[in-house]
Enzyme design. Structure first.
Site, short mmCIF file in Angstrom:
data_model
loop_
_atom_site.label_atom_id
_atom_site.label_comp_id
_atom_site.label_asym_id
_atom_site.label_seq_id
_atom_site.Cartn_x
_atom_site.Cartn_y
_atom_site.Cartn_z
N CYS A 183 -2.72 -2.54 7.40
CA CYS A 183 -2.30 -2.45 8.80
C CYS A 183 -2.43 -1.00 9.28
CB CYS A 183 -0.85 -2.93 8.93
SG CYS A 183 0.37 -1.81 8.22
N GLU B 91 0.82 -1.21 0.00
CA GLU B 91 0.00 0.00 0.00
C GLU B 91 0.86 1.26 0.00
OE1 GLU B 91 -2.10 -2.85 2.98
OE2 GLU B 91 -0.09 -2.57 2.15
N CYS C 264 -0.27 1.47 7.24
CA CYS C 264 -0.82 1.72 5.91
C CYS C 264 -2.10 2.53 5.98
CB CYS C 264 -1.03 0.41 5.18
SG CYS C 264 0.54 -0.41 4.78
#
Length: 159
Positions: free
Chosen positions: A77, A49, A80
């Site tokens: 996560c 990402e 990100c």
């Protein structure tokens, strides 16, 4: 999501955790594609990402990426999602949930936090089985190799 899965396979083939991401413009143009490169780049922030956002921002000469959609094989996560919020991504579409690190509803739900000033739309479960399978097979393979090495490696002790 098929492009993101192609990127995830590239990551797997490079012995990286198989996560792929694709950023799409409002008109449907592919702005960037990326896969995890943490090991290869020796960079803990080199998640798919983050790399996709960096490429698109550089290409557009703007750190804001409004009206874009990010496709990613695994739930983003915390790191990100922070970048996604800062970039003002409109929509995040992901395949499989990540109960250990996920910040789109599994562990945290940043998009619904009223204290934050941006709330991207979250769509989960797209190609979920295939996205889950690629990462599960990767870690099963890693565990088999680790078990094999731990079972056959002998250390010769000095007298």
């Amino acid at each position: 999501m098929e492009l993101a899965l192609t990127e995830a396979r590239r990551a797997r083939d490079e012995d990286e955790v198989p996560v792929g991401a694709v950023l799409i413009s409002q008109s449907g143009d592919v702005l960037s594609t990326a896969h995890n490169s943490v090991v290869g780049m020796s960079d803990p922030t080199a998640h798919a990402e983050i790399l996709a956002l960096r490429m698109a921002a550089k290409k557009g000469m703007n750190y804001r990426l409004p009206e874009t959609t990010l496709y990613v094989t695994i739930e983003p996560c915390v790191m990100c999602m922070g970048a996604i919020l800062h970039a003002r991504i409109k929509r995040v579409i992901f395949g499989a949930a990540d109960p250990r690190w996920g910040a789109c509803g599994s562990l945290y739900h940043f998009a619904e936090n009223p204290k934050l000033n941006h709330h991207p739309e979250i769509v989960s479960g797209v190609c979920e089985e295939e996205c889950r399978r690629i990462i599960q097979l990767f870690f099963q393979h890693k565990r088999k190799i680790s078990a094999r090495n731990n079972g056959t490696t002998t250390v010769k002790q000095a007298d």
